[in-house]
Design an enzyme around this catalytic site. Structure first.
Site, PDB file in Angstrom:
ATOM      1  N   LYS A   1       0.782  -0.590  -0.096  1.00 23.82           N
ATOM      2  CA  LYS A   1      -0.264  -0.289  -0.160  1.00 23.82           C
ATOM      3  C   LYS A   1       0.888   1.578  -0.079  1.00 23.82           C
ATOM      4  CE  LYS A   1      -3.825  -2.356   2.334  1.00 23.82           C
ATOM      5  NZ  LYS A   1      -4.340  -2.470   3.780  1.00 23.82           N
TER       6      LYS A   1
ATOM      7  N   GLN B   1      -4.567  -1.335   9.407  1.00 21.49           N
ATOM      8  CA  GLN B   1      -5.153  -2.716   9.588  1.00 21.49           C
ATOM      9  C   GLN B   1      -4.805  -3.675  10.128  1.00 21.49           C
ATOM     10  OE1 GLN B   1      -3.636  -3.466   5.862  1.00 21.49           O
ATOM     11  NE2 GLN B   1      -4.048  -5.352   6.219  1.00 21.49           N
TER      12      GLN B   1
ATOM     13  N   ASP C   1     -11.364   2.784   4.169  1.00 20.03           N
ATOM     14  CA  ASP C   1     -11.530   1.544   4.238  1.00 20.03           C
ATOM     15  C   ASP C   1     -13.077   1.384   4.100  1.00 20.03           C
ATOM     16  OD1 ASP C   1      -9.478   0.064   4.356  1.00 20.03           O
ATOM     17  OD2 ASP C   1      -8.715  -0.248   6.280  1.00 20.03           O
TER      18      ASP C   1
HETATM   19  N1  GUN Z   1      -7.809  -6.584   6.154  1.00 17.73           N
HETATM   20  C1  GUN Z   1      -7.581  -7.630   5.603  1.00 17.73           C
HETATM   21  N2  GUN Z   1      -8.026  -6.458   4.046  1.00 17.73           N
HETATM   22  C2  GUN Z   1      -8.074  -5.323   4.931  1.00 17.73           C
HETATM   23  C3  GUN Z   1      -8.608  -3.715   4.379  1.00 17.73           C
HETATM   24  O1  GUN Z   1      -9.479  -3.644   3.597  1.00 17.73           O
HETATM   25  N3  GUN Z   1      -8.382  -3.071   5.244  1.00 17.73           N
HETATM   26  C4  GUN Z   1      -8.087  -2.996   5.975  1.00 17.73           C
HETATM   27  N4  GUN Z   1      -7.800  -1.678   7.304  1.00 17.73           N
HETATM   28  N5  GUN Z   1      -7.137  -4.079   6.774  1.00 17.73           N
HETATM   29  C5  GUN Z   1      -7.466  -5.703   6.610  1.00 17.73           C
END
Ligand code: GUN
Length: 297
Positions: A55, A99, A122
């Site tokens: 990311k 995350q 998100d």
């Molecule tokens: N963990 C797995 N997928 C995601 C996501 O799309 N966003 C976040 N913040 N954590 C995750």
């Protein structure tokens, strides 16, 4: 019957990232604004470290600012909430991502609730969940947004199609069902307790598999000609101590029945980060009263 058409999410995501990069450059030239994305990672989970690194790399490659916050696994709730509060208050940060999963001592709901909904790239905050379910202007969760782009690119209008979503998670199943409804599909949400799941799946013009169980959806569950979107990313043993990624759909069998299908890897996966960057650009525009470029939605 001919083999299914492969839906190339890798190429679509690369094109989307290029468009976002051009819009970010235009935003900087016209308004002096550089979108900023903060990624908060607590602990040492190996998969999460890889996701967050990807990311951050793609954020920078797209011409945006990446703000990393790495916290030790034993971080307490109050400490994490203080980090989120600091990012909420920072005008150079337009998007915040914490995350998941978080270590057991932390209440993940309380952390998500603490993120400013305008910075919730998100789309997990209850305000954005509510806006999405009301069909209003929300921050849309990234993987579901990516599924919809691939579907619309493959099929054009989705109106009147019967979409079956297998999986009811807050991250994928529920929000993608809302987006399919908003696109005028007839939507069935199936899950692990659904009776006669194969029969329900066979009714689908559009089948979204988001259960996290490798190869669970068999070829015989797919209606001939259906469009199959495989959200699963499962790492399995491939012999000789090696592993490989597979989806939730038995890909080789599905290829002979479906009209179109996303491969794993290279289907939905690359769309998630591209949509995160898109949300960051949108969040930056909204926070600064700038029109969101139509090119990125
Ligand atoms: N963990 C797995 N997928 C995601 C996501 O799309 N966003 C976040 N913040 N954590 C995750």
């Amino acid at each position: 019957m001919a083999e299914a058409r492969l839906v190339d999410g890798k190429a679509y995501a690369a094109d989307l990232r290029a468009r976002i990069g051009r819009q970010a450059a235009a935003l900087k030239a016209a308004h002096g604004l550089v979108p900023g994305l903060a990624a908060v990672l607590v602990g040492e989970d190996a998969a999460s470290q890889v996701y967050v690194r990807n990311k951050e790399r793609q954020t920078v490659e797209t011409g945006m600012n990446s703000v990393g916050r790495r916290l030790p696994a034993e971080t307490g709730q109050a400490e994490l909430l203080a980090v989120v509060a600091g990012l909420n208050a920072d005008p150079a940060v337009h998007g915040i991502l914490v995350q998941l999963p978080l270590p057991a001592q932390i209440d993940a709901d309380a952390v998500v609730d603490a993120i400013d909904p305008a910075k919730d790239v998100d789309g997990f905050h209850p305000v954005n969940v509510g806006l999405l379910s009301a069909g209003r202007n929300a921050m849309v969760p990234c993987t579901p947004a990516g599924c919809m782009m691939l579907l619309e690119d493959t099929l054009g209008s989705l109106e009147g199609a019967h979409a079956v979503v297998v999986g009811r998670s807050n991250i994928v199943g529920k929000p993608v069902a809302q987006l399919l409804l908003a696109a005028n599909c007839t939507v069935t949400v199936a899950h692990s307790r659904t009776r006669d799941l194969p029969a329900i799946c066979r009714e689908a013009d559009i089948l979204i598999a988001a259960v996290g169980r490798p190869g669970m959806i068999e070829g015989g569950w797919i209606r001939p000609g259906a469009t199959v979107i495989d959200v699963g990313i499962n790492r399995i043993e491939a012999g000789g101590g090696r592993t490989r990624l597979v989806g939730d759909v038995d890909f080789d069998a599905a290829l002979l029945v479906a009209g179109a299908i996303t491969p794993v890897p290279g289907g939905v996966g690359p769309m998630t980060i591209a949509c995160l960057l898109r949300n960051t650009l949108i969040a930056c525009c909204r926070q600064n009263g700038v029109d969101v470029p139509p090119d990125v939605g």
